[in-house]
Enzyme design. Structure first.
Site, PDB file in Angstrom:
ATOM      1  N   VAL A   1     -49.271 -26.441 -67.083  1.00 44.54           N
ATOM      2  CA  VAL A   1     -48.304 -26.721 -66.032  1.00 44.54           C
ATOM      3  C   VAL A   1     -47.833 -25.379 -65.486  1.00 44.54           C
ATOM      4  O   VAL A   1     -47.504 -24.472 -66.260  1.00 44.54           O
ATOM      5  CB  VAL A   1     -47.103 -27.530 -66.558  1.00 44.54           C
ATOM      6  CG1 VAL A   1     -46.133 -27.835 -65.424  1.00 44.54           C
ATOM      7  CG2 VAL A   1     -47.568 -28.812 -67.235  1.00 44.54           C
ATOM      8  N   CYS A   2     -47.838 -25.247 -64.175  1.00 45.31           N
ATOM      9  CA  CYS A   2     -47.308 -24.058 -63.511  1.00 45.31           C
ATOM     10  C   CYS A   2     -48.006 -22.793 -64.043  1.00 45.31           C
ATOM     11  O   CYS A   2     -49.227 -22.734 -64.125  1.00 45.31           O
ATOM     12  CB  CYS A   2     -45.792 -24.011 -63.700  1.00 45.31           C
ATOM     13  SG  CYS A   2     -44.909 -22.892 -62.608  1.00 45.31           S
ATOM     14  N   THR A   3     -47.238 -21.786 -64.450  1.00 48.81           N
ATOM     15  CA  THR A   3     -47.829 -20.522 -64.874  1.00 48.81           C
ATOM     16  C   THR A   3     -48.401 -20.576 -66.281  1.00 48.81           C
ATOM     17  O   THR A   3     -48.875 -19.550 -66.789  1.00 48.81           O
ATOM     18  CB  THR A   3     -46.786 -19.389 -64.791  1.00 48.81           C
ATOM     19  OG1 THR A   3     -45.626 -19.763 -65.548  1.00 48.81           O
ATOM     20  CG2 THR A   3     -46.398 -19.120 -63.347  1.00 48.81           C
TER      21      THR A   3
ATOM     22  N   THR B   1     -52.164 -23.191 -59.783  1.00 48.76           N
ATOM     23  CA  THR B   1     -50.899 -22.886 -60.432  1.00 48.76           C
ATOM     24  C   THR B   1     -49.826 -22.939 -59.349  1.00 48.76           C
ATOM     25  O   THR B   1     -50.105 -23.323 -58.210  1.00 48.76           O
ATOM     26  CB  THR B   1     -50.941 -21.515 -61.137  1.00 48.76           C
ATOM     27  OG1 THR B   1     -49.719 -21.332 -61.897  1.00 48.76           O
ATOM     28  CG2 THR B   1     -51.061 -20.367 -60.150  1.00 48.76           C
TER      29      THR B   1
ATOM     30  N   ALA C   1     -49.631 -27.416 -60.494  1.00 55.77           N
ATOM     31  CA  ALA C   1     -48.722 -26.514 -59.787  1.00 55.77           C
ATOM     32  C   ALA C   1     -47.360 -26.500 -60.494  1.00 55.77           C
ATOM     33  O   ALA C   1     -47.251 -26.850 -61.669  1.00 55.77           O
ATOM     34  CB  ALA C   1     -48.593 -26.960 -58.332  1.00 55.77           C
TER      35      ALA C   1
END
Length: 323
Positions: A106-108, A126, A159
């Site tokens: 998830v994300c970074t 991302t 993202a």
């Protein structure tokens, strides 16, 4: 059916919503799928120590990361791990991923997967603000900044923040079917799932907000009236500028030419109606300013590689007449 084990990696500096969003989805899957214990979710940190999220929230893990496994789904949330812990995290993520059926970020969290060598040769995403950095640091990874989540083999990346919920819902749908995912989404008061190829942000958010009030009013008018005459001449008249001056000023302040901005807003409006309503293709084409279904079809094929009817079939938020 044996519970699918989900291990969520915790570390100091983790983004708490990247953790709690997917966990809530997996936790609701048992009741939604009528299979208690559908997922066995374990949060784990190095040494099993409590961690403090980037917002200051203290999280108490279930287990020591070194002692968990085997893993069905390994989930790595985003955040900023401390440098003295990152090597430990990366090494253990690599070890757990080796036997996992699915690896999710998830994300970074994608950076930790990349450090572990798990994204080499893959297409990933991302948070939009970090896509350039991910591509620069890991040139063997294909970074797509647009989708909210991407699946490449057994690796899924998403993202920022709420996209982790979208991806978790997609995984539940994969495991237990659409109805189970729909029930969870209703309980959490979110969309069943935004399609993975949906843009991370809308046309209005992706573009800049004009500095001058007349141009900001034009942006608002376009969003509220996609069916209207949105030619450069008509929009210039609304802003009390000449067409040539308007086109130059709009492109300079918004970042895209007015025609491209209008195309994006109309496409977005049509996508929402296809996903969320029973309106016919002809009616949607008319209400979104395309004029004819054929004009809308061309726009969809050009931008989304799918005609409107196919898009609706694949990405509808709920069955026709559903609530």
């Amino acid at each position: 059916m044996r519970a699918r084990s989900v291990v969520v990696v915790l570390y100091d500096g983790v983004q708490s919503l990247d953790v709690t969003g997917p966990v809530e989805v997996f936790a609701g899957a048992g009741a939604a799928a009528r299979q208690p214990g559908a997922y066995e979710v374990t949060t784990a940190s190095p040494g099993g120590r409590p961690v403090r999220s980037c917002s200051g929230l203290r999280l108490l893990p279930d287990a020591d990361l070194a002692g968990v496994g085997p893993v069905h789904t390994l989930l790595v949330p985003g955040g900023v791990p401390s440098e003295d812990r990152e090597d430990v995290l990366v090494r253990r993520i690599r070890e757990l991923a080796d036997g996992a059926e699915r690896v999710v970020s998830v994300c970074t969290g994608a950076f930790l997967l990349a450090e572990a060598g798990l994204l080499s040769g893959r297409r990933v995403t991302t948070h939009w603000a970090f896509c350039e950095e991910l591509a620069r640091r890991f040139p063997d990874v294909t970074v797509d900044p647009d989708p909210i989540h991407v699946r490449d083999g057994n690796v899924a990346t998403s993202a920022g923040v709420t996209a982790g919920i979208d991806l978790a819902l997609a995984l539940v749908e994969e495991d237990f079917g659409r109805e189970a995912a729909l029930l969870i989404a209703r309980h959490l008061v979110v969309f069943l799932r935004r399609p993975g190829n949906q843009a991370q942000f809308s046309t209005q958010l992706a573009a800049q907000v004009a500095a001058r009030q007349p141009l900001r009013e034009v942006q608002r008018w376009i969003a509220e009236h996609p069916e209207a005459d949105l030619s450069v001449e008509a929009l210039a008249h609304r802003s009390a500028l000449s067409p040539r001056h308007f086109a130059r000023a709009f492109a300079a302040e918004v970042g895209v030419p007015p025609g491209r901005y209008v195309d994006g807003v109309r496409l977005e409006a049509a996508r929402r109606l296809l996903e969320d309503t029973d309106d016919g293709i002809e009616e949607i084409a008319r209400s979104c300013g395309y004029g004819t279904p054929e004009a809308m079809r061309r726009a969809f094929v050009r931008s989304l590689a799918a005609p409107p009817a196919e898009y609706r079939r694949r990405f509808r938020s709920a069955p026709a007449g559903g609530h």
